[in-house]
Scaffold this motif. Sequence first.
Motif, PDB file in Angstrom:
ATOM      1  N   LEU A   1    -105.907  -4.767 -53.807  1.00  0.00           N
ATOM      2  CA  LEU A   1    -105.867  -3.365 -53.409  1.00  0.00           C
ATOM      3  C   LEU A   1    -104.789  -2.607 -54.169  1.00  0.00           C
ATOM      4  CD1 LEU A   1    -106.338  -3.859 -49.562  1.00  0.00           C
ATOM      5  CD2 LEU A   1    -107.961  -2.737 -51.103  1.00  0.00           C
TER       6      LEU A   1
ATOM      7  N   PRO B   1    -106.532   6.362 -51.665  1.00  0.00           N
ATOM      8  CA  PRO B   1    -107.376   6.498 -52.853  1.00  0.00           C
ATOM      9  C   PRO B   1    -107.380   7.933 -53.365  1.00  0.00           C
ATOM     10  CG  PRO B   1    -108.707   6.323 -50.871  1.00  0.00           C
ATOM     11  CD  PRO B   1    -107.302   6.042 -50.457  1.00  0.00           C
TER      12      PRO B   1
ATOM     13  N   TRP C   1    -100.897   3.339 -52.367  1.00  0.00           N
ATOM     14  CA  TRP C   1    -100.747   2.498 -51.185  1.00  0.00           C
ATOM     15  C   TRP C   1     -99.295   2.531 -50.715  1.00  0.00           C
ATOM     16  CZ3 TRP C   1     -97.217  -1.504 -51.576  1.00  0.00           C
ATOM     17  CH2 TRP C   1     -96.800  -1.812 -52.879  1.00  0.00           C
TER      18      TRP C   1
ATOM     19  N   LEU D   1    -103.757   2.833 -47.407  1.00  0.00           N
ATOM     20  CA  LEU D   1    -104.305   3.078 -48.737  1.00  0.00           C
ATOM     21  C   LEU D   1    -104.506   4.567 -48.936  1.00  0.00           C
ATOM     22  CD1 LEU D   1    -107.084   0.319 -48.634  1.00  0.00           C
ATOM     23  CD2 LEU D   1    -104.694   0.070 -49.340  1.00  0.00           C
TER      24      LEU D   1
ATOM     25  N   GLU E   1    -112.340   4.969 -56.170  1.00  0.00           N
ATOM     26  CA  GLU E   1    -111.272   4.150 -55.598  1.00  0.00           C
ATOM     27  C   GLU E   1    -111.555   3.807 -54.139  1.00  0.00           C
ATOM     28  OE1 GLU E   1    -107.393   5.756 -56.247  1.00  0.00           O
ATOM     29  OE2 GLU E   1    -107.472   5.440 -58.414  1.00  0.00           O
TER      30      GLU E   1
ATOM     31  N   CYS F   1    -112.068  -5.065 -49.400  1.00  0.00           N
ATOM     32  CA  CYS F   1    -111.858  -5.420 -47.991  1.00  0.00           C
ATOM     33  C   CYS F   1    -113.061  -6.154 -47.421  1.00  0.00           C
ATOM     34  CB  CYS F   1    -111.557  -4.170 -47.185  1.00  0.00           C
ATOM     35  SG  CYS F   1    -109.904  -3.483 -47.482  1.00  0.00           S
TER      36      CYS F   1
ATOM     37  N   LEU G   1    -105.510   0.610 -56.864  1.00  0.00           N
ATOM     38  CA  LEU G   1    -105.060   1.970 -56.553  1.00  0.00           C
ATOM     39  C   LEU G   1    -103.841   2.404 -57.343  1.00  0.00           C
ATOM     40  CD1 LEU G   1    -105.483   1.938 -52.659  1.00  0.00           C
ATOM     41  CD2 LEU G   1    -107.011   2.913 -54.370  1.00  0.00           C
TER      42      LEU G   1
ATOM     43  N   LYS H   1    -113.998   0.963 -54.294  1.00  0.00           N
ATOM     44  CA  LYS H   1    -113.344  -0.296 -54.672  1.00  0.00           C
ATOM     45  C   LYS H   1    -112.585  -0.893 -53.487  1.00  0.00           C
ATOM     46  CE  LYS H   1    -112.713   0.742 -59.601  1.00  0.00           C
ATOM     47  NZ  LYS H   1    -111.719   1.063 -60.667  1.00  0.00           N
ATOM     48  N   CYS H   2    -111.869  -0.043 -52.754  1.00  0.00           N
ATOM     49  CA  CYS H   2    -111.116  -0.531 -51.592  1.00  0.00           C
ATOM     50  C   CYS H   2    -112.054  -1.134 -50.552  1.00  0.00           C
ATOM     51  CB  CYS H   2    -110.317   0.610 -50.964  1.00  0.00           C
ATOM     52  SG  CYS H   2    -108.928   1.190 -51.942  1.00  0.00           S
TER      53      CYS H   2
ATOM     54  N   LEU I   1    -107.152   3.655 -44.292  1.00  0.00           N
ATOM     55  CA  LEU I   1    -107.514   4.341 -45.538  1.00  0.00           C
ATOM     56  C   LEU I   1    -107.411   5.837 -45.275  1.00  0.00           C
ATOM     57  CD1 LEU I   1    -110.222   3.394 -48.077  1.00  0.00           C
ATOM     58  CD2 LEU I   1    -110.053   5.761 -47.320  1.00  0.00           C
TER      59      LEU I   1
END
Length: 471
Positions: free
Chosen positions: A12, A49, A21, A47, A54, A62, A16, A57-58, A91
């Motif tokens: 993560l 993003p 983060w 997080l 992004e 996860c 990012l 992707k997170c 997030l």
Amino acid sequence: MHILPASAIKELQDALGPKGWSMEADILANHNAEARGKFAGDAGMVLYPANTDEVAKCVAICATHGIAIVPQGGNTGRCGGAVANAAEVILNLKRMNRIIEIDARDFTATVEAGAILQTVQDAAGDRDLLFPLSLGSEGSCQIGGNLATNAGGLNVIRYGNARDLVLGLEVVLPDGSVWNGLSSLRKDNTGYDLRDLFIGAEGTLGIITKATLKLFPKPRHVATAWVAVPSPDAALDLLALARRESGDAIAAFELLCGFAHDMAIAHLPGLSAPLAAPSDWYVMIELTSSRPKDDLNEVLSDLLESALEAGLASDATLAQSEAQRANLWAIREGIPEAQGFEGGSIKHDVSVPVSKVPELLTRGMAAAGDFIPGIRPCPFGHVGDGNIHFNFTQPVEMEKQAFLDCWETLNRLIHDIVADLGGSISAEHGIGKLKLDELARYASPEKMKLLRAIKDAIDPDGMLNPGKIVI
């Protein structure tokens, strides 16, 4: 202490970058705090993003590691919908705050989900347009959160809830894929309305990343009045009269009890009572029009004269300046803050059919008074759409904690009445963690079955905002 896998944390962080983060205790403390103080999270990572890629992707990372994600906007919710535990990550979409486009011909705004509501309002206003969603927290709440909770607010009677103000969405799904439904179409009958699945879902089905919103002509004229009414029944008759006489130009029609009015005047600096004599009930009416030649002050003045003659009002004042209008709105919007000065408060965000509001108030106040002698009812809200914030303040002689310990029982008393009147236990704040049991109690078995089926179909592994709405 976080309990997330080190490998997941590293992935993560790499996805990012250093600005995307945080695991710092003071920063996490703000994200783990819930606005009303009824819940506390203990997530060890947040997080931030910067774009949809992004976010995707997170979510994919996860999902691979079996880590649940709790989406968070401005963290202004009232039901614990953005609270995360140590095994989950938050997030937050604050970096995704762009106003992508204002289209004055389509009357639309396309924005990222982290855009602050007031920023969207201002961007529309700069083009002589209006985005009508208006909330007390509009200076800090985010559009994504507004849509995820189907926010209501002050202008629902004229423009509808958040759901009614959305044309299209972009959403990251639980596996990290992206559904691009970011359309400005006003007619599209090509199957199920996927957009509506995610509005009001509180981030349990997908993470809203962008939205195309409806805009309207900016009002050129505003007229606002403060009216003393003899009862909620009279307020409803006044509402019907106002709708007819104004050509349905009502933007807001707010009811509040005398206790709420008096608290705001007593505890909030700079406010003054609009009327000389006290009243048990007040209504605030606001008319708006985008027509260049409308004289709404005359319309509202004639309306008030008719109301006084018919006995629907005992006194009234028409705001003659922006400062006077601001004072009226400050009284109405300051009630929740003012209530804190009087001790503990137990709150209900409920709605009933508009015609049933007087019965709700009568039965609810009687039931609460029987349960806790000396309790001080503090109902106020958007009576024009049937949404009452049916709050109660502790008796003067009662200990605060003893009063707050009655929260669940008093909720049940009020919610039983709401259900009997065909209403809703959550008008505009959602379910979150706060009302899980209440939803299961009052929703039909068929509704609960459908809610769980939708959750299982879209998020079978429970990766998005688990423990909210359905378990």
